[in-house]
Write an enzyme that holds these catalytic residues in place. Structure first.
Site, PDB file in Angstrom:
ATOM      1  N   GLU A 171       0.546  -1.294  -0.138  1.00 33.51           N
ATOM      2  CA  GLU A 171       0.063  -0.077  -0.068  1.00 33.51           C
ATOM      3  C   GLU A 171       0.845   1.196   0.070  1.00 33.51           C
ATOM      4  O   GLU A 171       0.396   2.493   0.178  1.00 33.51           O
ATOM      5  CB  GLU A 171      -0.931   0.190   1.329  1.00 33.51           C
ATOM      6  CG  GLU A 171      -1.983  -1.215   1.181  1.00 33.51           C
ATOM      7  CD  GLU A 171      -2.667  -1.048   2.631  1.00 33.51           C
ATOM      8  OE1 GLU A 171      -2.722  -0.351   3.126  1.00 33.51           O
ATOM      9  OE2 GLU A 171      -3.456  -2.122   2.786  1.00 33.51           O
ATOM     10  N   ASP A 412      -8.811 -10.565   4.246  1.00 34.53           N
ATOM     11  CA  ASP A 412      -7.983  -9.437   4.622  1.00 34.53           C
ATOM     12  C   ASP A 412      -6.695 -10.257   5.293  1.00 34.53           C
ATOM     13  O   ASP A 412      -6.607 -11.254   5.791  1.00 34.53           O
ATOM     14  CB  ASP A 412      -8.682  -8.495   5.482  1.00 34.53           C
ATOM     15  CG  ASP A 412      -7.799  -7.009   5.327  1.00 34.53           C
ATOM     16  OD1 ASP A 412      -7.079  -7.025   4.888  1.00 34.53           O
ATOM     17  OD2 ASP A 412      -8.625  -6.351   6.119  1.00 34.53           O
ATOM     18  N   GLU A 461      -7.254  -5.249  -3.390  1.00 35.01           N
ATOM     19  CA  GLU A 461      -6.798  -3.556  -2.580  1.00 35.01           C
ATOM     20  C   GLU A 461      -5.191  -3.756  -3.260  1.00 35.01           C
ATOM     21  O   GLU A 461      -5.092  -3.512  -4.327  1.00 35.01           O
ATOM     22  CB  GLU A 461      -6.531  -3.830  -1.028  1.00 35.01           C
ATOM     23  CG  GLU A 461      -6.459  -2.560  -0.481  1.00 35.01           C
ATOM     24  CD  GLU A 461      -6.263  -2.636   0.956  1.00 35.01           C
ATOM     25  OE1 GLU A 461      -6.538  -1.616   1.516  1.00 35.01           O
ATOM     26  OE2 GLU A 461      -5.915  -3.850   1.637  1.00 35.01           O
ATOM     27  N   GLU A 467      -9.119   4.565   3.195  1.00 37.60           N
ATOM     28  CA  GLU A 467      -8.841   4.229   4.588  1.00 37.60           C
ATOM     29  C   GLU A 467      -7.798   4.945   5.138  1.00 37.60           C
ATOM     30  O   GLU A 467      -7.900   5.224   6.529  1.00 37.60           O
ATOM     31  CB  GLU A 467      -8.663   2.606   4.662  1.00 37.60           C
ATOM     32  CG  GLU A 467      -7.507   2.092   3.946  1.00 37.60           C
ATOM     33  CD  GLU A 467      -7.274   0.514   4.355  1.00 37.60           C
ATOM     34  OE1 GLU A 467      -8.245  -0.112   4.637  1.00 37.60           O
ATOM     35  OE2 GLU A 467      -6.110   0.222   4.433  1.00 37.60           O
TER      36      GLU A 467
END
Length: 663
Positions: A171, A412, A461, A467
């Site tokens: 990320e 997740d 993702e 988020e």
């Protein structure tokens, strides 16, 4: 031995090598792109585009633990060229039909292995294929990208979590640096973009990752060479990390993969663009993926999802205590039903914490009652699942909840892409498909085409999504990131970014508030992201009452499709701005995003063709630079010359729906 004799020996040795060396050139169908392959003691390739060198000679090979090395002193047994021109139907994608046109070179070597090259108009790819009698183990793979100059690159350094060297959330934001400025001990993940001659861009990626570790990139020499590196095969693992839901690799083997005799290895992909925005329109990863074997896809329903986690279950003006309970979820279901939102997700909290057991539901939740209630409202339920909890009893979990009427899982905290974790993704996709369940892989690596092989895998993702605004300091520039990912991360496939904030902030007003989060940039930016970001399963991140208080915006969001008949990237520059048009039926949607610079753009809407058109427009308000939620909705006539000038506030956006003017 005399010097003359040495010279003669050297001469004959040189002649022998010259005769042994073989070279091949493959051009793209439009002749713009060329790959040159040399087979000598090592195999190398280089890539050129319209006379500009994109990659200098770069070696490739694969070392096995039994002593064999594919590509070193390789003995060629046959070479065959082929041209393919076909169409690929893509029912859950950014266009319904993909043109698949390439030239191919198949090099077969003694020892029963093959090296396959494909050259498209916008990129090249190669893969290894083995046809051995027995299983084998890969010790290492040599992947090298030699760039001809010390160019700038957009580098997503892996944010290693500390448990293991290759454990990361995938990320990271991008560092815009010269190749030689690469931090020597840092890994980065793909896709990754390098700038090239004459404003061209090179995107490094991989495709069809099904049975092999994912590729990281490194540059330990401060050079212009990037090298592939792969997570070693896990040896000892233990449960730990976040709420005991992650699997921590404690020790590893001295190899990277165990393989069957017949193995198609992942494609190593080099995408070349003359204009930045062409990257946002690439189909390369999807085209290279293994086609699905599923014959019935009718049960796979893309759509939007009302989501409670980002807004912290913050309902107000209700007569019950909001939280993880049936009253709260019935409220979300009612909201979804009212606006035609297809799904509601039960994110973290519905299963008993710290047990990693999805059969243990908290007493405040009656899942069967909720599933039945949702069905009566024409809404489906999706359940969040931590990796550990899902993996330990996957088949039983899928069977049980599918029978209850649950429509899918958001899985997740995988946070790895070694071979075992990659194989988990394939196994999860396959078992979920068996029970007609959707899968949203969260906390995972970038997509590599699994959504084509298993179309029930509907989103991924691997993105620094909204988020992050719940906790990130103001130093985190999400606005610039938003106009970077369409050219890099989104090249790999869809993104579970989770946009839709109704609380919006200018650059000076943003601050992290976990329980009442806000977005960076304007309201129209959030609307435009539903068009710009490819996302077949698309979250509405804010609380239902926030949406109901913003009826115009919510109605518009709810009408935006999540899969498309066609996509046209209109214009854009990496980290500056992006404009994309997408078609569904007879309607077109256009989304535009800018960085923190106010901008005036002219959109070329000539893709509409002849005819008269009108549009519903959401544009930044005149005071959006001070009050980020300021916007203006209007209905306009599209100019007959199909040229439309628009204005964007700092961190702004522009969204519109175009339809034929029936008069």
């Amino acid at each position: 031995m005399s010097s003359r004799l040495l010279l003669i020996i050297f001469f004959f040795w040189s002649v022998s090598l010259m005769h042994a060396q073989k070279t091949f050139t493959v051009e793209s169908p439009d002749k713009s792109l060329k790959i040159d392959i040399t087979i000598d003691q090592v195999i190398t390739y280089s890539v050129s585009h319209m006379g500009d060198l994109m990659l200098s000679k770069s070696p490739l090979s694969m070392k096995l633990t039994d002593g064999r090395t594919l590509g070193i002193n390789a003995r060629l047994s046959s070479a065959r060229t082929n041209m393919v021109q076909q169409e690929i139907k893509a029912p859950i994608y950014k266009r319904a039909v993909i043109s698949d046109h390439y030239n191919e070179l198949t090099l077969r070597f003694k020892g029963n292995y093959t090296l396959l090259f494909r050259v498209y108009n916008d990129g090249v790819a190669y893969r290894w294929i083995t046809n051995f009698k027995n299983s084998f183990v890969v010790e290492s793979e040599q992947v090298v990208y030699n760039f001809p100059a010390d160019n700038q690159a957009f580098v997503p350094y892996a944010n290693i979590q500390g448990f293991a060297p290759f454990m990361t959330s995938f990320e990271s934001v991008y560092q815009h640096i010269k190749l030689s400025q690469w931090k020597s001990k840092h890994l980065a993940f793909s896709p990754l973009v390098v700038e090239a001659a004459n404003g061209k861009k090179i995107c490094l990626a991989e495709a069809d990752l099904l049975n092999y570790p994912g590729m990281f990139l490194t540059n330990s020499e401060g050079s212009t060479r990037l090298t592939g590196i792969f997570a070693p095969y896990p040896k000892e693992m233990e449960w730990g990390g976040y709420h005991n839901l992650q699997e921590i690799v404690k020790t590893t083997e001295n190899y990277i993969a165990k393989c069957k005799g017949n193995t198609n290895f992942p494609w190593r992909v080099v995408i070349v663009s003359e204009k930045d925005f062409e990257l946002a329109d690439s189909d390369m990863i999807y085209k290279l993926a293994t086609p699905t074997q599923c014959t019935d896809l009718s049960w796979i329903k893309p759509g939007k999802v009302a989501w409670e986690w980002w807004n912290s279950w913050n309902l107000y003006q209700v007569d019950f205590r909001a939280g993880i309970n049936n009253d709260t979820y019935k409220y979300y279901i009612d909201f979804a039903s009212r606006y035609g939102v297809e799904y509601v997700i039960l994110d973290e909290g519905w299963a008993v914490n710290l047990k990693a057991d999805l059969m243990q539901v908290v007493p405040e939740i009656n899942l069967k009652e909720l599933a039945d209630y949702a069905k009566s409202k024409n809404v489906g339920l999706i359940l969040w699942a931590g990796y550990n909890a899902f993996n330990r009893d996957m088949e039983n979990i899928c069977r049980h909840y599918a029978a209850m009427g649950i429509k899918g899982f958001k899985i997740d905290f995988m946070d790895r892409d070694d071979q075992l974790m990659v194989e988990f993704h394939v196994r999860a996709a396959e078992i979920a498909a068996k029970y007609k369940l959707l899968v949203d892989f969260h906390g995972t690596y970038k997509p590599t085409g699994l959504q084509r092989t298993y179309p029930n895998v509907i989103n991924f993702e691997g993105v620094h999504g909204l988020e992050q605004m719940k906790w990130s300091p103001a130093t985190v520039d999400q606005v610039t990131y938003d106009v970077t990912i369409p050219f890099i991360r989104m090249v790999a496939g869809p993104i579970d970014y989770t946009q839709g904030a109704m609380r919006n902030a200018t650059k000076s007003n943003y601050r992290p508030v976990n329980s009442e989060a806000m977005s960076q940039g304007t309201r129209c930016r959030q609307l435009a992201e539903y068009i710009v970001f490819e996302s077949p399963l698309n979250m509405l991140c804010d609380t239902p009452l926030a949406y109901m208080n913003e009826e115009e915006c919510t109605t518009f969001i709810s009408q935006i499709p999540t899969t498309w008949d066609n996509t046209v990237a209109l214009n854009g520059e990496i980290s500056k701005y992006i404009s994309i048009a997408r078609q569904k039926g007879n309607e077109w949607y256009v989304g535009v995003l800018t960085n923190w610079d106010a901008r005036i753009l002219e959109l070329d809407l000539s893709f509409l063709g002849e005819g008269s058109y009108k549009a519903i427009v959401f544009k930044d308000g005149i005071n959006a630079d001070r009050i980020a939620h300021d916007y203006k909705k209007e209905i306009i006539d599209i100019p007959m010359d199909k040229k439309l000038k628009i204005t964007l506030a700092p961190g702004g956006g522009y969204a519109m729906k175009i339809y034929a003017n029936s008069k």
